[in-house]
Design a protein around this motif. Sequence first.
Motif, mmCIF file in Angstrom:
data_model
loop_
_atom_site.group_PDB
_atom_site.id
_atom_site.type_symbol
_atom_site.label_atom_id
_atom_site.label_comp_id
_atom_site.label_asym_id
_atom_site.label_seq_id
_atom_site.Cartn_x
_atom_site.Cartn_y
_atom_site.Cartn_z
ATOM 1 N N ALA B 69 4.815 9.545 -18.148
ATOM 2 C CA ALA B 69 3.694 8.644 -17.838
ATOM 3 C C ALA B 69 2.831 9.268 -16.746
ATOM 4 N N GLU B 70 1.506 9.185 -16.917
ATOM 5 C CA GLU B 70 0.660 9.825 -15.903
ATOM 6 C C GLU B 70 0.414 8.905 -14.705
ATOM 7 N N ALA B 71 0.301 7.601 -14.956
ATOM 8 C CA ALA B 71 0.176 6.655 -13.848
ATOM 9 C C ALA B 71 0.997 5.418 -14.182
ATOM 10 N N ILE B 72 1.813 4.997 -13.238
ATOM 11 C CA ILE B 72 2.643 3.817 -13.449
ATOM 12 C C ILE B 72 2.187 2.756 -12.457
ATOM 13 N N VAL B 73 1.978 1.559 -12.957
ATOM 14 C CA VAL B 73 1.507 0.471 -12.093
ATOM 15 C C VAL B 73 2.460 -0.710 -12.223
ATOM 16 N N SER B 74 2.709 -1.359 -11.093
ATOM 17 C CA SER B 74 3.628 -2.482 -11.103
ATOM 18 C C SER B 74 3.102 -3.604 -10.207
ATOM 19 N N SER B 114 -2.450 -3.569 -6.094
ATOM 20 C CA SER B 114 -3.663 -3.608 -5.259
ATOM 21 C C SER B 114 -4.036 -2.205 -4.791
ATOM 22 N N GLN B 115 -3.038 -1.369 -4.531
ATOM 23 C CA GLN B 115 -3.332 0.004 -4.115
ATOM 24 C C GLN B 115 -3.935 0.794 -5.274
ATOM 25 N N PHE B 116 -3.430 0.540 -6.487
ATOM 26 C CA PHE B 116 -3.970 1.230 -7.658
ATOM 27 C C PHE B 116 -5.440 0.853 -7.863
ATOM 28 N N LEU B 117 -5.724 -0.433 -7.766
ATOM 29 C CA LEU B 117 -7.092 -0.898 -7.991
ATOM 30 C C LEU B 117 -8.046 -0.317 -6.951
ATOM 31 N N VAL B 118 -7.664 -0.451 -5.671
ATOM 32 C CA VAL B 118 -8.589 -0.075 -4.603
ATOM 33 C C VAL B 118 -8.623 1.437 -4.382
ATOM 34 N N GLY B 122 -10.745 2.669 -7.372
ATOM 35 C CA GLY B 122 -11.915 2.506 -6.507
ATOM 36 C C GLY B 122 -12.693 1.217 -6.732
ATOM 37 N N VAL B 123 -12.021 0.151 -7.192
ATOM 38 C CA VAL B 123 -12.720 -1.125 -7.372
ATOM 39 C C VAL B 123 -12.174 -2.188 -6.426
ATOM 40 N N THR B 124 -13.062 -3.030 -5.924
ATOM 41 C CA THR B 124 -12.598 -4.218 -5.197
ATOM 42 C C THR B 124 -13.072 -5.474 -5.928
ATOM 43 N N GLY B 149 -2.066 -3.010 3.592
ATOM 44 C CA GLY B 149 -3.150 -3.419 4.478
ATOM 45 C C GLY B 149 -3.953 -4.576 3.917
ATOM 46 N N ASP B 150 -5.275 -4.468 4.020
ATOM 47 C CA ASP B 150 -6.102 -5.604 3.583
ATOM 48 C C ASP B 150 -6.608 -5.429 2.154
ATOM 49 N N ARG B 151 -6.031 -4.515 1.397
ATOM 50 C CA ARG B 151 -6.502 -4.303 0.019
ATOM 51 C C ARG B 151 -6.464 -5.588 -0.814
ATOM 52 N N PRO B 152 -5.336 -6.335 -0.776
ATOM 53 C CA PRO B 152 -5.335 -7.584 -1.559
ATOM 54 C C PRO B 152 -6.427 -8.554 -1.092
ATOM 55 N N LEU B 153 -6.705 -8.565 0.212
ATOM 56 C CA LEU B 153 -7.741 -9.459 0.724
ATOM 57 C C LEU B 153 -9.124 -8.997 0.275
ATOM 58 N N GLN B 154 -9.332 -7.685 0.240
ATOM 59 C CA GLN B 154 -10.618 -7.162 -0.278
ATOM 60 C C GLN B 154 -10.827 -7.632 -1.715
ATOM 61 N N LEU B 155 -9.748 -7.544 -2.491
ATOM 62 C CA LEU B 155 -9.828 -7.950 -3.900
ATOM 63 C C LEU B 155 -10.098 -9.453 -4.014
#
Lengths: 486, 257
Positions: B69-74, B114-118, B122-124, B149-155
Amino acid sequence: MTAVFLGIPTAPRGVGHLRGDQSFPDAARESLRDGQLRANLGHATSTIRAKRAAVVGEVPDWAQLREAGRAIKAATMARLDEHLIALEEQVTARGGTVHWARDATEANEIVTRLVQATGTDEVVKVKSMATQEIGLNEALEAAGIAAHETDLAELIVQLGDDKPSHILVPAIHKNRAEIREIFLRTMPGVDPALTDEPRRLAMAARAHLRERFLRARVAISGANFAVAETGTLAVVESEGNGRMCLTLPQTLITVMGIEKLVPTWRDLEVFLQLLPRSSTGERMNPYTSLWAGVTPGDGPQEFHLVLIDNGRTAVLADEVGREALHCIRCSACLNVCPVYERAGGHAYGSVYPGPIGAVLSPQLTGVEDNASLPYASSLCGACYDACPVAIDIPSILVHLRGEHVEAQTRTSPEAAAFRALSKVMSNPRLWRLAQRAAGLGRFLARGRPTLPAALPPPASKWTRTRDLPTPPAKTFTQQWAEEHGR
Amino acid sequence: VKVALFATCLVDTMVPQVARATALLLERLGHEVVVPPGQSCCGQMHVNTGYRREAVPIVANHVRAFAGAEAIVSPSGSCVASIHHQQADVARRAGEHALAEEAAALAERTHELSQFLVDVLGVTDVGAYYPHRVTYHPTCHSLRLLRVGDRPLQLLRAVRGLTLVELPAADQCCGFGGTFAVKNAETSTAMLTDKMANVLSTGAEVCTAGDASCLMHIGGGLSRLRSGTRTVHLAEILASTEDAVSPQQSTKPAMSR
């Protein structure tokens, strides 16, 4: 004769205060019911947490200081034997005498003998975790020697015939109304009009202690640090009572764990910045006493340093657990620990409570003698973040859980379940079957969104206070496979 | 990006809507989602309860299931943290050095949602709509092991219709702690009570987080109290849109297809 290596000795049973009478969950069950304790602890820890956060936050290079502290401790432990010999040489060269104690029993014997040799039957004490650990006061009492604690909080604990519940603030579980009651009940000649005003309480303690300071011929202390290259001992405190003990009596006996030394004078620079900010939340502590051997005509004319092992070498032998020896007893981990804040220090059974106690006590005694302590944590990691020498307490807790599990010779129901689950979770076909079986739990719910609250043990441990959601008819992977044709 | 979704054992078995929401969200953002069928568990529960030897075959299964797998997200901070901080260690300790290497390599390609997204995508603003009053609990392993950090809050701040209210003493543990919740049930409950008091003090309808396990704990307590506040995973909020959002989302995902 052939020698059989039985392992490095741990702290002996039957002496000292490293083991409780109850497991942590049992002791905590009782203390959690004490509303006054919960209120006192909640108030005290949140106050000190805020103070610490403020003074740590204002140091721009805190992360580097912390790393320096960690690195110095790691390097010191790697050559502890050499540094200890150097320390002994320096202390001896400056007119002190060094004694080596394998364990609590030996240390208590040495100190008792030294006190008896002076012909006195009372001593004053500087607050010290090492002497609490080995149960020195009880040993002295058995020999007819009265030990007077002079640290205010330690005095409160002693007068109240209580046990310390915090490394820095042993009476943290008491509020000022309770302290007033203890003073009124136990302090000879106390003013019956004593109020619970902190200043009045401190003045009462001061009058009580002053008499003992002036009378005492022997003082007993611990040490925050010892500098190997100069033979210097250091005691860091807030009240000045330690300074009185360290300077007034004729004889000074210092009891110190072998891990407390630092190699060079320069190393103190790092720790004297890390310690006060982490412990009392002050930029600098009011009193730092430093002494090396004896100085003719100034201060104690006889100085003994008792170095205790009491299980420390066994801790040093564990490459994961040894980090616990880096502890500088600041108690920052206790103050940020959500488990400590609610259960209180007595629940840990040992003089070392909180997160650091949960990794230190089981290692000093051997894990099986304190087997519930490594589990007394939700592994939230607040302790690691707060530790000024970056001890990875959560990882050590997990490691000790592993040591405990692997020390069992009989298979418990829990172990059988975890072993079976390991087989199932490592085989996708079996795992899908197990998930289906779990899904059958939904029939217990009879259409409700949660399972019944009256599930049998061990599920009852959860459902007594929390609902469990009803398992879905299909797992996600099952739904996905059906929709995507697999 | 072709994303392999690791649902986690708990989400897959107990709250499948969280994994479904994660998949829908990633697909809506234009990415291909695959769900490797051999997946089960990361091994965290075994390691943290002391069964580190027994965790090794579980780690091996995980590595097998996600090989290539090239990227795994959970959608779980603590499972991703275990993959990052524990898997290679327990393998190495058991003398399984090849497995340790593979686990370490896999960990580098494994991301918390949230880390994968941000950070990776690169999206919030994920284009979500969620007209509810929400408070966010930063779960301990997301906060202190992964440093999300605040990534979930940014989202969350970018979600239309959502009112975000700050949770007092947010960084305090909810008391879950895996088997801690049963081995030290009383202390765990005392911690939960304080967490619930803080959640309820916000007047939020929904308490969200990036970990289904902590949410099951907080939600289990709130439900027992018959409080009106429910727990909804961050992925479910981010997956919601004007076309598919429902006040009952906690137990019935609105976005079925």
